[in-house]
Design a protein around this motif. Sequence first.
Motif, PDB file in Angstrom:
ATOM      1  N   GLY A 187       0.784  -1.230   0.000  1.00  0.00           N
ATOM      2  CA  GLY A 187       0.000   0.000   0.000  1.00  0.00           C
ATOM      3  C   GLY A 187       0.810   1.270   0.000  1.00  0.00           C
ATOM      4  N   THR A 188       1.972   1.248  -0.646  1.00  0.00           N
ATOM      5  CA  THR A 188       2.794   2.454  -0.709  1.00  0.00           C
ATOM      6  C   THR A 188       3.044   2.828  -2.162  1.00  0.00           C
ATOM      7  OG1 THR A 188       4.937   3.437  -0.139  1.00  0.00           O
ATOM      8  CG2 THR A 188       4.895   1.044  -0.466  1.00  0.00           C
ATOM      9  N   SER A 189       3.020   4.114  -2.434  1.00  0.00           N
ATOM     10  CA  SER A 189       3.239   4.596  -3.797  1.00  0.00           C
ATOM     11  C   SER A 189       4.715   4.653  -4.159  1.00  0.00           C
ATOM     12  CB  SER A 189       2.628   5.991  -3.958  1.00  0.00           C
ATOM     13  OG  SER A 189       3.251   6.902  -3.060  1.00  0.00           O
ATOM     14  N   ALA A 190       5.581   4.490  -3.166  1.00  0.00           N
ATOM     15  CA  ALA A 190       7.034   4.513  -3.374  1.00  0.00           C
ATOM     16  C   ALA A 190       7.497   5.841  -3.958  1.00  0.00           C
ATOM     17  CB  ALA A 190       7.472   3.348  -4.252  1.00  0.00           C
ATOM     18  N   THR A 191       6.927   6.929  -3.483  1.00  0.00           N
ATOM     19  CA  THR A 191       7.328   8.259  -3.955  1.00  0.00           C
ATOM     20  C   THR A 191       8.008   9.084  -2.872  1.00  0.00           C
ATOM     21  OG1 THR A 191       5.133   9.157  -3.423  1.00  0.00           O
ATOM     22  CG2 THR A 191       5.474   8.353  -5.672  1.00  0.00           C
ATOM     23  N   VAL A 192       7.907   8.668  -1.604  1.00  0.00           N
ATOM     24  CA  VAL A 192       8.470   9.440  -0.503  1.00  0.00           C
ATOM     25  C   VAL A 192       9.765   8.771  -0.027  1.00  0.00           C
ATOM     26  CG1 VAL A 192       8.093  10.340   1.818  1.00  0.00           C
ATOM     27  CG2 VAL A 192       6.183  10.217   0.205  1.00  0.00           C
ATOM     28  N   TYR A 193      10.855   9.520  -0.107  1.00  0.00           N
ATOM     29  CA  TYR A 193      12.146   8.994   0.307  1.00  0.00           C
ATOM     30  C   TYR A 193      12.469   9.459   1.732  1.00  0.00           C
ATOM     31  CZ  TYR A 193      13.117   7.307  -4.374  1.00  0.00           C
ATOM     32  OH  TYR A 193      13.061   6.594  -5.549  1.00  0.00           O
ATOM     33  N   THR A 208      14.352 -11.299  -2.224  1.00  0.00           N
ATOM     34  CA  THR A 208      13.176 -11.339  -3.093  1.00  0.00           C
ATOM     35  C   THR A 208      12.303 -10.145  -2.726  1.00  0.00           C
ATOM     36  OG1 THR A 208      13.207 -13.750  -3.243  1.00  0.00           O
ATOM     37  CG2 THR A 208      11.111 -12.667  -3.731  1.00  0.00           C
ATOM     38  N   THR A 209      11.794  -9.437  -3.713  1.00  0.00           N
ATOM     39  CA  THR A 209      10.964  -8.267  -3.446  1.00  0.00           C
ATOM     40  C   THR A 209       9.542  -8.500  -3.926  1.00  0.00           C
ATOM     41  OG1 THR A 209      11.664  -7.240  -5.533  1.00  0.00           O
ATOM     42  CG2 THR A 209      12.884  -6.642  -3.535  1.00  0.00           C
ATOM     43  N   ALA A 210       8.585  -8.012  -3.152  1.00  0.00           N
ATOM     44  CA  ALA A 210       7.169  -8.197  -3.484  1.00  0.00           C
ATOM     45  C   ALA A 210       6.413  -6.916  -3.194  1.00  0.00           C
ATOM     46  CB  ALA A 210       6.579  -9.357  -2.683  1.00  0.00           C
ATOM     47  N   GLU A 211       5.304  -6.754  -3.884  1.00  0.00           N
ATOM     48  CA  GLU A 211       4.470  -5.570  -3.703  1.00  0.00           C
ATOM     49  C   GLU A 211       3.010  -5.984  -3.671  1.00  0.00           C
ATOM     50  OE1 GLU A 211       3.871  -1.164  -5.720  1.00  0.00           O
ATOM     51  OE2 GLU A 211       4.334  -2.858  -7.029  1.00  0.00           O
ATOM     52  N   ILE A 226       1.323  -8.240  -6.523  1.00  0.00           N
ATOM     53  CA  ILE A 226      -0.061  -8.632  -6.255  1.00  0.00           C
ATOM     54  C   ILE A 226      -0.912  -7.379  -6.357  1.00  0.00           C
ATOM     55  CG2 ILE A 226      -1.660  -9.573  -4.545  1.00  0.00           C
ATOM     56  CD1 ILE A 226       0.744 -11.162  -3.426  1.00  0.00           C
ATOM     57  N   ARG A 227      -1.734  -7.305  -7.385  1.00  0.00           N
ATOM     58  CA  ARG A 227      -2.568  -6.127  -7.623  1.00  0.00           C
ATOM     59  C   ARG A 227      -3.914  -6.306  -6.915  1.00  0.00           C
ATOM     60  NH1 ARG A 227       1.201  -3.324  -7.927  1.00  0.00           N
ATOM     61  NH2 ARG A 227       2.619  -3.387  -9.722  1.00  0.00           N
ATOM     62  N   ALA A 228      -3.900  -6.013  -5.630  1.00  0.00           N
ATOM     63  CA  ALA A 228      -5.101  -6.165  -4.805  1.00  0.00           C
ATOM     64  C   ALA A 228      -4.970  -5.268  -3.594  1.00  0.00           C
ATOM     65  CB  ALA A 228      -5.281  -7.618  -4.372  1.00  0.00           C
ATOM     66  N   ARG A 229      -6.096  -4.972  -2.955  1.00  0.00           N
ATOM     67  CA  ARG A 229      -6.094  -4.203  -1.724  1.00  0.00           C
ATOM     68  C   ARG A 229      -5.500  -5.038  -0.599  1.00  0.00           C
ATOM     69  NH1 ARG A 229     -11.443  -4.243  -0.803  1.00  0.00           N
ATOM     70  NH2 ARG A 229     -11.144  -3.078   1.134  1.00  0.00           N
ATOM     71  N   ALA A 230      -4.827  -4.356   0.316  1.00  0.00           N
ATOM     72  CA  ALA A 230      -4.208  -5.045   1.439  1.00  0.00           C
ATOM     73  C   ALA A 230      -5.231  -5.809   2.270  1.00  0.00           C
ATOM     74  CB  ALA A 230      -3.462  -4.042   2.315  1.00  0.00           C
ATOM     75  N   ALA A 231      -6.425  -5.228   2.447  1.00  0.00           N
ATOM     76  CA  ALA A 231      -7.464  -5.865   3.261  1.00  0.00           C
ATOM     77  C   ALA A 231      -7.946  -7.174   2.651  1.00  0.00           C
ATOM     78  CB  ALA A 231      -8.645  -4.910   3.454  1.00  0.00           C
TER      79      ALA A 231
END
Length: 244
Positions: A187-193, A208-211, A226-231
């Motif tokens: 659930g992160t946009s990966a835009t804030v450093y 291994t990296t996953a999203e 995984i293109r789904a909501r965290a819930a």
Amino acid sequence: MSDTIRQLAESLQQAEHVTVLTGSGISADSGVPTFRDPQEGLWAKYQPQDLASPDAFLKDPDFVWQWYQWRRKKVLSVEPNPGHKALAELAHSHPSLTLVTQNVDGLHQRAGHEDVIEFHGNIHRNLCLDNGHMMRVEDYPDKPPRCRICDSLVRPGVVWFGESIPETALSRSLAATRKAELFIAIGTSATVYPAASLADLAREHGATTAEINPQTSDMNTVDIAIRARAAEALPALLVAYQGR
């Protein structure tokens, strides 16, 4: 159950050390407004970026304090969702899972997660502006109170735009990411450093990296997407991980 959920569950079972980074997407499933959502009511004409900064607080401390009061009430009006709860159970089940969150709402703790690295602080804590003394605020007045130690104004205990990540949170996050065999961004946009750089750091150290995110983010290529909501995704991942 999707193949990607099974693949991530297998990676989770095999990894000795796991680092999880969560962003606003997991809390959005509980109804917490993100910084990208339109503001409501009195605050509709303001951008959060214009209020969440030291300069804004110094310019009008009462106004910024009242905005955070509104956000605190919004957070306290919601409950941890199945994603928060599943992640807390995963942490209890896995021998070495480190949770780093960009969220300031405390929902991971309310869901039962005992050790959370809070990258951006916590909206329910307060500290004084001049010296960083932690302050317990009772009944939250309309104006920021004064520090009982040094008499400076008290502000929310969050990291504002233009401020550095707390040293302890940053060092713990970097250490956990370097030793992780599996890194999961949720659930992160990966835009804030610098939080957005953690996935790259994990990859550089062989993880291994996953999203887990319903939308494509700014993260570089991940091994499992995984293109789904965290819930939705996290309860399914918990089931697959526990072999039920």
